[in-house]
Design a protein around this motif. Structure first.
Motif: not given
Length: 279
Positions: A118-119, A157-168, A195-198
């Motif tokens: 989607v992103a 998908i060439g989505g390296q510009g999409i950050s992944i912020l993950c729940d811990i 991960a790009d952030g938690v």
């Protein structure tokens, strides 16, 4: 280093180093889900209205989520149209928001690959992922860790510009099986798995996270963005003001209840309070 890269990419996305306010748009129940009442056109109109309110209140970021689709399905049981509908919603929110405001997406439950798709299609900047590292039991069933396949898919998908912020140690979940793994160790594992952030939450939607826990996490991963994912209000914001971002949904609604309409007064009061702490 990889460490500093994370913070750099976060600062490219969000305007401030800390206390960025990210407004949550709870998308009305999508077609085919048990509570579905609205046509796609009506859903888009409602989302458009909410985007407009958030825009006028000047939030620092937005995220869309299919919160009304209860009971949630795991990704493997989710029909293809859910991602298609969320792409349409995401595209609308993206087109209605200032270019400087990042927009993200979460698809419940733990449909993280769909969220990336989607992103990518809607031009969004980040996803909120569940179950990134370690497994846990959620009310939808067992959620498996997904970092490996998810990051490979992002590259594919060439989505390296999409950050992944993950729940811990996520809300609405049982973590007995990982009770010997602290939240700090979980954050370090997420960092090790790129991960790009938690995101740290309370035990349920609208429940405040524990400020002590957040500072422990921030200390354990000093160069990784740490966000608060539930329970922030105007009154307690100061306790969470060191976090890089605060994702707020329930408190922005009339009476502080997630299923209600947005209350612009509440949003403005949070924005005003957050301005004291922004760097």
């Amino acid at each position: 280093s990889l460490l500093q890269e994370n913070m750099k990419s976060f600062l490219k996305l969000f305007p401030y180093k800390k206390c960025n306010i990210i407004g949550m748009i709870h998308v009305p129940a999508l077609p085919g889900t048990p509570a579905s009442l609205l046509s796609m056109q009506e859903i888009l109109e409602k989302v458009d209205h909410e985007s407009e309110i958030y825009r006028s209140c000047g939030v620092d970021g937005l995220i869309i989520e299919n919160m009304h689709d209860t009971p949630y399905c795991l990704g493997k049981d989710m029909e293809p149209h859910i991602a298609t509908c969320m792409t349409m919603v995401g595209q609308m929110v993206r087109s209605r928001s200032k270019d400087t405001v990042p927009v993200g997406v979460q698809i419940l439950a733990a449909a993280n690959m769909s969220a990336l798709a989607v992103a990518k299609a809607a031009g969004l900047q980040f996803i909120r992922a569940e179950g990134f590292v370690f497994g846990h039991v959620a009310d939808e069933g067992w959620i498996d860790a997904c970092a490996g396949p998810l990051l490979k898919y992002r590259r594919q998908i060439g989505g390296q510009g999409i950050s992944i912020l993950c729940d811990i140690k996520k809300k609405h979940s049982a973590h007995a099986v990982t009770s010997d793994v602290s939240i700090e160790e979980t954050a370090q594992a997420a960092h090790f798995f790129r991960a790009d952030g938690v995101i740290v939450t309370g035990s349920a939607t609208g429940d405040p996270a524990n400020p002590k826990e957040i500072s422990k996490v921030m200390t354990s991963v000093p160069d990784l963005p740490v966000l608060v994912g539930s329970g922030v209000t105007t009154q307690n914001l100061e306790k969470f003001s060191d976090a890089n971002g605060l994702i707020i949904g329930s408190y922005f609604k009339t009476g502080g209840s997630w299923e209600n309409d947005l209350d612009p007064e509440r949003i403005r009061s949070v924005m005003e309070e957050s301005n004291k702490y922004k760097l």
